[in-house]
Design an enzyme around this catalytic site. Structure first.
Site, mmCIF file in Angstrom:
data_model
loop_
_atom_site.group_PDB
_atom_site.id
_atom_site.type_symbol
_atom_site.label_atom_id
_atom_site.label_comp_id
_atom_site.label_asym_id
_atom_site.label_seq_id
_atom_site.Cartn_x
_atom_site.Cartn_y
_atom_site.Cartn_z
ATOM 1 N N ASP A 192 0.756 -1.244 -0.009
ATOM 2 C CA ASP A 192 -0.035 0.165 0.115
ATOM 3 C C ASP A 192 0.876 1.242 -0.171
ATOM 4 O O ASP A 192 0.715 2.088 0.828
ATOM 5 C CB ASP A 192 -0.959 0.098 1.152
ATOM 6 C CG ASP A 192 -1.862 -1.165 1.419
ATOM 7 O OD1 ASP A 192 -2.082 -1.903 0.094
ATOM 8 O OD2 ASP A 192 -2.264 -1.672 2.521
ATOM 9 N N GLU A 233 -11.130 1.194 -3.812
ATOM 10 C CA GLU A 233 -10.403 1.583 -2.689
ATOM 11 C C GLU A 233 -9.192 2.384 -3.060
ATOM 12 O O GLU A 233 -8.911 2.652 -4.113
ATOM 13 C CB GLU A 233 -9.983 0.419 -1.783
ATOM 14 C CG GLU A 233 -9.432 -0.701 -2.580
ATOM 15 C CD GLU A 233 -9.121 -2.164 -1.726
ATOM 16 O OE1 GLU A 233 -9.786 -2.127 -0.745
ATOM 17 O OE2 GLU A 233 -8.732 -2.927 -2.402
#
Length: 508
Positions: A24, A180
Site C-alpha cells: 500500500d 478503494e
C-alpha cells in the site's frame, strides 16, 4: 539486478524497488527528496517511512507510529488487523500522514516537520468513515478527505473536524469489486481521482477518472483499468493500490503494490505485497502507464544509492532497535531491551508460544526469495529461538531450551501444531539458523515456491538441518490476510538473550 553502462551509470533497475512486506505505498516529494509510507497491520512500530533521492534506492529512516500513544493495538488485534493504507503528503512545509487503525481508533492524522520523526500525537477523525483515507488541498486551502467506497468529506486537518455530509464520488469500472485506495490530484486543468479496484488478489487493478473540481463530477478514463495484470502469466501479479509522483525533470511515476508468486498452481507469494515503480506518460489528458517489469530502464537522472548499504547484521550494541525491527502489537521496554546485557537483545517471555497474540517477538521482513537468517541464542534462563512467521496459525520455528538440552523444530499450519524434529546439543549458547531456498524448476503443479530449512550450527559452522519444510504453507494463498513473512527472534519462557542476528540474501 542492476545493469551498468560504459559510463559507469546504472542503465536499469529491478522491481520491486522495495522488496518484501511493504504494501500500500503512498509517496510524496519534498525538494529533491522522496518519502514513502506503507501499511503495517498488526506490527509495532507502525507505518514504515522510507527515503530516496532517485525513486529506485530506498532506505527506511523510521516509523511514523513508534509510541504506544500513537498506535494502540489491543492484545486481541487479529493478524492483518491494525494499520491500513496510509496517505503521505507534504503541504505548506509540513508532512501529513492520514491512516486507519481498523482495530479500534478509526481514522487518524499525524504531522511532522521531519518525516524521520518524531511524528505528532494523533488527531482523531470521528467524522471520517471508511478505510484508505486520502487528503488533498484545493487552491483556496480547503482540505478534502476521500475514502474507499469512494466517498469524500471536507476536513480541517488541524482539528479533525469535518463539514457537511460524506458524498459519493465515483466507484470505478462497473462490476469491479472493492473500489478503494483513492488518491486525488490537481494536474494541469483537471482533478484526477486514482483508485484501486478488483480486490487485492489476482484481479487487482488501477483505474482513474477526472473532473474540473475536486468534488467532481468525474469522467472515467476510456482505457480503464490503466494498469492490471489480471488473467496474465506476468511474474508480477496483484498489481494495484497506486500513487503518483512527479520527478525533477517533470516526468511522472507511479508506485504500486504487486506480488511475485512462485511454485506451481495457483502460485504462492510469501514475501507479501511489495512496492514497485513504473513510469507514466500523459496522452490527451490521461495517464498511460508504461510496461511494468522485473527489470526496468532507469529514470532519466543519475541514480543515487545510499552512501552505505543497509546493515544486515545487528550486534545489538545500540540502546534502541533499528527501525526495520518490528514486534507484535506492542513492544514493552520491560520485556524487550538491549540494556540488560550490553551487546545483546534480551526478550522476557509473555505469551507461551508463537500461537499467542502477546508472544515476545522481534523480527525483520523477509525481502529475498532465497535468504539465510542466523542468531546466537543464550536460553539458559528460558526458551526461545528463531521463527519464520506469517501469522499465529502459520509459522515455522527452531527453538532451544537449556532445561531440556535440545533444539527443536516446530511447525504450525492451521490446526496442525507439532514438533517436527529435535536433537540434543551441548550446553551453552547455540547458533540457530533458517535457510530459505527458492524452487526454480516446477515439474509438479503442487510444488511450493521454496523450502524452509531449520536447524543449528555446530561449533565449526556446519549446518545441521533438522527439517526442510514446504514454504507454500507460509503463504498468503494458504493463510489468507494481507501481510508477508517476517523472520525473527522470540521468547516463550523466561528470559532469552540474543547476541546477534544476521540476515543474508542468497538470491543470484
Amino acid at each position: 539486478m542492476k545493469v551498468t553502462s560504459a559510463s559507469g551509470t546504472e542503465s536499469s533497475f529491478s522491481n520491486p524497488v522495495i522488496p518484501g512486506f511493504y504494501p500500500d505505498p503512498s509517496i510524496c516529494r519534498a525538494g529533491d527528496d522522496y518519502y514513502l509510507a506503507c501499511s503495517s497491520f498488526e506490527y509495532f512500530p507502525g507505518v514504515p517511512i522510507l527515503h530516496s533521492r532517485d525513486l529506485v534506492h530506498w532506505t527506511q529512516i523510521g516509523n511514523a507510529l513508534d509510541r504506544p500513544s500513537q498506535l494502540r493495538l489491543p492484545p486481541d488485534t487479529p493478524s492483518s488487523g491494525g494499520i491500513y493504507a496510509p496517505t503521505l503528503r507534504h503541504h505548506d512545509g509540513r508532512f501529513r500522514l492520514i491512516v486507519t487503525n481498523v482495530s479500534g481508533d478509526g481514522n487518524l492524522l499525524f504531522t511532522a516537520t521531519d518525516p524521520a520523526g518524531p511524528w505528532s500525537e494523533p488527531i482523531r477523525l470521528p467524522g471520517v468513515h471508511g478505510i484508505d483515507p486520502d487528503i488533498a488541498w484545493d487552491e483556496d486551502g480547503t482540505c478534502w478527505c476521500t475514502t474507499a467506497g469512494v466517498g469524500q468529506i471536507r476536513l480541517d486537518p488541524h482539528t479533525g473536524e469535518t463539514y457537511g455530509e460524506r458524498r459519493r464520488l465515483w466507484s470505478g469500472v462497473p462490476g469491479a469489486k472493492a473500489p478503494e485506495a483513492p488518491h486525488l490530484y490537481r494536474i494541469g486543468d483537471h482533478w484526477y481521482l486514482l483508485i484501486a479496484e478488483g480486490g487485492t488478489e489476482r484481479g487487482h487493478g488501477v483505474s482513474i477518472a477526472r473532473g474540473r473540481t475536486p468534488t467532481g463530477p468525474f469522467e472515467p478514463c476510456p482505457a480503464n483499468p490503466i494498469l492490471s495484470h489480471r488473467s496474465t502469466d506476468h511474474p508480477i501479479q496483484n498489481t494495484g493500490h497506486a500513487d503518483l509522483v512527479q520527478g525533477p525533470d517533470g516526468s511522472w511515476w507511479m508506485v504500486l503494490l504487486g506480488v511475485r508468486p512462485g511454485g506451481g498452481t495457483p502460485g504462492w507469494h510469501v514475501l507479501g505485497r511489495e512496492t514497485h515503480l513504473v513510469p507514466v506518460e500523459w496522452v490527451d489528458g490521461w495517464p498511460v502507464v508504461g510496461e511494468l517489469s522485473t527489470v526496468m530502464p532507469a529514470p532519466p537522472w543519475p541514480l543515487r544509492p545510499p552512501a552505505a548499504a543497509p546493515e544486515r547484521r545487528d550486534d545489538f550494541d545500540a540502546n534502541e532497535l533499528a527501525p526495520h525491527w518490528v514486534s507484535l502489537r506492542d513492544r514493552p521496554t520491560e520485556n524487550c531491551t538491549t540494556k540488560e546485557r550490553p551487546g545483546s537483545l534480551t526478550l522476557r517471555a509473555r505469551g507461551g508460544s508463537l500461537d499467542d497474540t502477546d508472544v515476545l517477538f522481534v523480527g525483520r521482513r523477509q525481502q529475498h526469495r532465497s535468504c539465510r537468517a542466523r542468531t546466537l541464542v543464550d536460553a539458559a534462563q528460558g526458551r526461545g529461538g528463531l521463527a519464520v512467521r506469517l501469522d499465529e496459525s502459520h509459522h515455522y520455528s527452531v527453538e532451544t531450551e537449556a532445561a531440556t538440552g535440545q533444539v527443536r523444530v516446530r511447525a504450525r499450519i492451521g490446526p496442525l501444531n507439532t514438533v517436527v524434529a529435535s536433537r540434543p546439543v551441548s550446553p551453552g549458547p547455540v547458533v540457530l539458523r533458517v535457510d530459505v531456498t527458492s524452487v526454480d524448476t516446477v515439474n509438479d503443479p503442487r510444488t511450493g515456491p521454496d523450502l524452509v530449512s531449520l536447524g543449528f550450527e555446530e561449533p565449526d559452522g556446519t549446518f545441521v538441518a533438522l527439517a526442510s519444510l514446504d514454504g507454500r504453507y507460509l503463504s498468503t494463498e494458504v493463510a489468507g490476510g494481507f501481510t508477508g513473512r517476517v523472520l525473527g527472534m522470540f521468547a516463550t519462557a523466561g528470559s532469552v538473550h540474543f547476541d546477534w542476528f544476521d540476515y543474508e540474501p542468497l538470491d543470484a
